[in-house]
Design a protein around this motif. Structure first.
Motif, PDB file in Angstrom:
ATOM      1  N   ASP A  38       0.827  -1.221   0.000  1.00 44.00           N
ATOM      2  CA  ASP A  38       0.000   0.000   0.000  1.00 44.00           C
ATOM      3  C   ASP A  38       0.857   1.266   0.000  1.00 44.00           C
ATOM      4  OD1 ASP A  38      -2.268  -1.575  -0.018  1.00 44.00           O
ATOM      5  OD2 ASP A  38      -2.764  -1.236   2.097  1.00 44.00           O
ATOM      6  N   SER A  39       2.043   1.183   0.588  1.00 42.70           N
ATOM      7  CA  SER A  39       2.934   2.348   0.617  1.00 42.70           C
ATOM      8  C   SER A  39       3.869   2.380  -0.599  1.00 42.70           C
ATOM      9  CB  SER A  39       3.746   2.367   1.919  1.00 42.70           C
ATOM     10  OG  SER A  39       4.599   1.249   1.980  1.00 42.70           O
ATOM     11  N   ARG A  40       3.646   1.469  -1.521  1.00 36.35           N
ATOM     12  CA  ARG A  40       4.385   1.401  -2.790  1.00 36.35           C
ATOM     13  C   ARG A  40       5.872   1.091  -2.613  1.00 36.35           C
ATOM     14  NH1 ARG A  40       3.747   6.001  -6.570  1.00 36.35           N
ATOM     15  NH2 ARG A  40       4.590   4.460  -7.982  1.00 36.35           N
ATOM     16  N   LEU A  41       6.211   0.356  -1.579  1.00 36.83           N
ATOM     17  CA  LEU A  41       7.599  -0.072  -1.409  1.00 36.83           C
ATOM     18  C   LEU A  41       7.848  -1.431  -2.037  1.00 36.83           C
ATOM     19  CD1 LEU A  41       8.198   1.193   2.223  1.00 36.83           C
ATOM     20  CD2 LEU A  41       9.299   2.033   0.131  1.00 36.83           C
ATOM     21  N   VAL A  42       6.807  -2.263  -2.109  1.00 38.12           N
ATOM     22  CA  VAL A  42       6.914  -3.556  -2.789  1.00 38.12           C
ATOM     23  C   VAL A  42       5.722  -3.724  -3.723  1.00 38.12           C
ATOM     24  CG1 VAL A  42       8.164  -4.636  -0.856  1.00 38.12           C
ATOM     25  CG2 VAL A  42       5.695  -4.923  -1.022  1.00 38.12           C
ATOM     26  N   ARG A  43       5.874  -4.640  -4.664  1.00 38.91           N
ATOM     27  CA  ARG A  43       4.784  -4.991  -5.567  1.00 38.91           C
ATOM     28  C   ARG A  43       4.721  -6.514  -5.641  1.00 38.91           C
ATOM     29  NH1 ARG A  43       6.925  -6.627 -10.334  1.00 38.91           N
ATOM     30  NH2 ARG A  43       9.051  -5.982 -10.760  1.00 38.91           N
ATOM     31  N   ALA A  44       3.547  -7.015  -5.948  1.00 36.02           N
ATOM     32  CA  ALA A  44       3.348  -8.462  -6.027  1.00 36.02           C
ATOM     33  C   ALA A  44       3.202  -8.879  -7.479  1.00 36.02           C
ATOM     34  CB  ALA A  44       2.107  -8.869  -5.246  1.00 36.02           C
ATOM     35  N   GLU A  45       3.761 -10.031  -7.792  1.00 37.06           N
ATOM     36  CA  GLU A  45       3.642 -10.624  -9.127  1.00 37.06           C
ATOM     37  C   GLU A  45       3.106 -12.039  -8.947  1.00 37.06           C
ATOM     38  OE1 GLU A  45       6.977 -12.420 -11.943  1.00 37.06           O
ATOM     39  OE2 GLU A  45       7.063 -10.219 -11.863  1.00 37.06           O
ATOM     40  N   SER A  46       1.984 -12.334  -9.595  1.00 35.66           N
ATOM     41  CA  SER A  46       1.406 -13.680  -9.490  1.00 35.66           C
ATOM     42  C   SER A  46       2.327 -14.691 -10.142  1.00 35.66           C
ATOM     43  CB  SER A  46       0.048 -13.734 -10.168  1.00 35.66           C
ATOM     44  OG  SER A  46      -0.862 -12.937  -9.461  1.00 35.66           O
ATOM     45  N   LYS A  47       2.567 -15.762  -9.417  1.00 30.63           N
ATOM     46  CA  LYS A  47       3.387 -16.858  -9.930  1.00 30.63           C
ATOM     47  C   LYS A  47       2.726 -18.147  -9.475  1.00 30.63           C
ATOM     48  CE  LYS A  47       7.810 -17.219 -11.555  1.00 30.63           C
ATOM     49  NZ  LYS A  47       8.906 -16.326 -11.810  1.00 30.63           N
ATOM     50  N   GLY A  48       1.944 -18.746 -10.371  1.00 31.88           N
ATOM     51  CA  GLY A  48       1.194 -19.938 -10.002  1.00 31.88           C
ATOM     52  C   GLY A  48       0.126 -19.590  -8.986  1.00 31.88           C
ATOM     53  N   ALA A  49       0.113 -20.338  -7.886  1.00 37.61           N
ATOM     54  CA  ALA A  49      -0.900 -20.131  -6.846  1.00 37.61           C
ATOM     55  C   ALA A  49      -0.474 -19.101  -5.809  1.00 37.61           C
ATOM     56  CB  ALA A  49      -1.189 -21.461  -6.158  1.00 37.61           C
ATOM     57  N   SER A  50       0.721 -18.554  -5.940  1.00 33.88           N
ATOM     58  CA  SER A  50       1.176 -17.598  -4.929  1.00 33.88           C
ATOM     59  C   SER A  50       1.668 -16.299  -5.576  1.00 33.88           C
ATOM     60  CB  SER A  50       2.302 -18.220  -4.091  1.00 33.88           C
ATOM     61  OG  SER A  50       3.425 -18.479  -4.899  1.00 33.88           O
ATOM     62  N   ASN A  51       1.989 -15.356  -4.745  1.00 34.29           N
ATOM     63  CA  ASN A  51       2.565 -14.085  -5.195  1.00 34.29           C
ATOM     64  C   ASN A  51       4.037 -14.050  -4.832  1.00 34.29           C
ATOM     65  OD1 ASN A  51       0.237 -12.820  -6.238  1.00 34.29           O
ATOM     66  ND2 ASN A  51      -0.408 -12.248  -4.192  1.00 34.29           N
TER      67      ASN A  51
END
Length: 105
Positions: free
Chosen positions: A53-66
Motif C-alpha cells: 500500500d505504501s508502494r515499497l513492494v509490488r506483487a507478481e502472481s506466480k502460479g498459486a502464490s505471489n
C-alpha cells in the motif's frame, strides 16, 4: 497521508523493515519470507499489505502464490524525497568548508 509519510511509517516497524530488506536481496514469496522472520504467515501477509500500500513492494502472481519485488517507482519517489535533504546538507557543508575561519562564528 502522503506517500512519503506512508513509506516512512511502513519502514518504522522492525519486522516490516526486515521483510523489506529480504525482498531487496531478491524477490520472495510469502512462504519464503515467513521462514526468515519470527512471525506467522498471516502476520507476514499483513506486513506485506502495508509495504504494498505504501508502494515499497509490488506483487507478481506466480502460479498459486505471489512473489514480492521492490517497487522501483515507489522507492524512487522516496529516494527523491530524501535526496532533497541530502542536497541541502551537502550545500550547507560546502558553504561551511569554503568559509574562511575568520568569518565563521
Amino acid at each position: 497521508m502522503t506517500v512519503d509519510s506512508a513509506q516512512l511509517s511502513a519502514l518504522g516497524d522492525t519486522t516490516r523493515r526486515q521483510i523489506f530488506e529480504l525482498i531487496a536481496e531478491r524477490p520472495r514469496s510469502v512462504v519464503e519470507i515467513t521462514r526468515q522472520v519470527a512471525v506467522s504467515q498471516s502476520a507476514v501477509s499483513q506486513h506485506l499489505k502495508v509495504l504494498k500500500d505504501s508502494r515499497l513492494v509490488r506483487a507478481e502472481s506466480k502460479g498459486a502464490s505471489n512473489v514480492y519485488h521492490i517497487d522501483p517507482h515507489g522507492l524512487g519517489q522516496m529516494r527523491a524525497w530524501l535526496d532533497r535533504f541530502w542536497s541541502k546538507t551537502l550545500a550547507a557543508y560546502k558553504e561551511a568548508v569554503e568559509t574562511p575561519p575568520e568569518e565563521q562564528s
